[in-house]
Design a protein around this motif. Structure first.
Motif, PDB file in Angstrom:
ATOM      1  N   ARG A  49     -46.593  27.884 -50.550  1.00 49.65           N
ATOM      2  CA  ARG A  49     -45.487  27.050 -50.067  1.00 49.65           C
ATOM      3  C   ARG A  49     -45.131  27.477 -48.655  1.00 49.65           C
ATOM      4  O   ARG A  49     -44.966  28.654 -48.362  1.00 49.65           O
ATOM      5  N   GLY A  50     -45.069  26.495 -47.744  1.00 53.34           N
ATOM      6  CA  GLY A  50     -44.721  26.778 -46.362  1.00 53.34           C
ATOM      7  C   GLY A  50     -43.240  27.011 -46.187  1.00 53.34           C
ATOM      8  O   GLY A  50     -42.440  26.905 -47.128  1.00 53.34           O
ATOM      9  N   THR A  51     -42.845  27.289 -44.972  1.00 56.19           N
ATOM     10  CA  THR A  51     -41.439  27.580 -44.690  1.00 56.19           C
ATOM     11  C   THR A  51     -40.551  26.354 -44.891  1.00 56.19           C
ATOM     12  O   THR A  51     -39.362  26.478 -45.168  1.00 56.19           O
ATOM     13  N   ASN A  52     -41.160  25.164 -44.756  1.00 55.78           N
ATOM     14  CA  ASN A  52     -40.388  23.942 -44.950  1.00 55.78           C
ATOM     15  C   ASN A  52     -40.423  23.464 -46.396  1.00 55.78           C
ATOM     16  O   ASN A  52     -39.962  22.371 -46.711  1.00 55.78           O
ATOM     17  N   GLY A  53     -40.997  24.254 -47.285  1.00 60.10           N
ATOM     18  CA  GLY A  53     -41.042  23.904 -48.704  1.00 60.10           C
ATOM     19  C   GLY A  53     -42.271  23.111 -49.106  1.00 60.10           C
ATOM     20  O   GLY A  53     -42.466  22.812 -50.285  1.00 60.10           O
ATOM     21  N   SER A  54     -43.134  22.744 -48.129  1.00 57.35           N
ATOM     22  CA  SER A  54     -44.336  21.971 -48.458  1.00 57.35           C
ATOM     23  C   SER A  54     -45.408  22.875 -49.056  1.00 57.35           C
ATOM     24  O   SER A  54     -45.496  24.058 -48.718  1.00 57.35           O
ATOM     25  N   TYR A  56     -49.384  23.854 -49.630  1.00 61.16           N
ATOM     26  CA  TYR A  56     -50.645  23.777 -48.893  1.00 61.16           C
ATOM     27  C   TYR A  56     -51.775  24.376 -49.720  1.00 61.16           C
ATOM     28  O   TYR A  56     -51.543  25.246 -50.552  1.00 61.16           O
TER      29      TYR A  56
END
Length: 204
Positions: A49-54, A56
């Motif tokens: 999970r990326g910093t923006n919540g997405s 990958y």
């Protein structure tokens, strides 16, 4: 001084463990087939999970680079084999044409000789017609054997060329199939992620 010794020992143990894990990861990339390497890369990929919540799909760069290098090496090897087979076929075709020319010349000489006297000179030696004919036919038979040998080698080289082309086509097809699979998996993960995002928005 007593404090540093356990720290150094712990550092060495951690470093050894990490190196052993990396060696285990690299083994399939070095010894497996292209298909096995693709499957291994896909198996080792993971979500994060990326910093923006997405979400990958993550694959180690070293694995991708190794997979790319191994695929290029396989294609280059097949291309070199194909070029070698083509060159061998061209060289043998030239030799076959040369042998055909020599055979035709020898047969013409034989026909001319049959119309001449029973005794004739060849390279300064007097030979009977029977002896001369035997020598000439021996040369013709030898040339025919050589011609057959080169024709056989030429056919074998063509077989190698066809096999090399088929192998190259199969590798390219496998590469394309795995690329499509990876794209489909990535699209599926993105759809699932979008669905999850939509669910969370509705829940809010």
């Amino acid at each position: 001084m007593k404090f540093f010794k356990p720290s150094i020992l712990l550092f060495l143990l951690i470093t050894t463990s990490v190196l052993a894990q990396e060696n285990d990861d690299e083994a399939p990339m070095q010894n497996g087939t292209i298909d096995e390497q693709f499957e291994y890369v896909l198996e080792k990929s993971g979500n994060f999970r990326g910093t923006n919540g997405s979400m990958y799909e993550a694959v180690k760069l070293s694995m991708l680079l190794a997979l790319q290098a191994n695929t290029i090496d396989s294609i280059n090897t097949l291309q070199k084999d194909l070029e070698t087979a083509n060159k061998l076929g061209s060289d043998q075709k030239i030799e076959i044409e040369d042998l055909k020319t020599k055979l035709a010349d020898t047969q013409a000489d034989l026909e001319q000789t049959n119309s001449e006297k029973n005794s004739m000179s060849l390279f300064g030696m007097q030979l009977s017609k029977g002896g001369y004919n035997a020598l000439m036919w021996s040369i013709i038979v030898g040339l025919i054997i050589l011609l057959g040998f080169f024709i056989l080698k030429f056919k074998n080289s063509n077989t190698i060329t066809v096999q090399a082309r088929q192998s190259l086509a199969e590798v390219e097809e496998e590469f394309e199939e795995h690329r499509k699979r990876a794209l489909e998996r990535e699209q599926k993960v993105r759809r699932q992620l979008q669905d999850e995002i939509n669910k969370q928005k509705k829940a809010k």
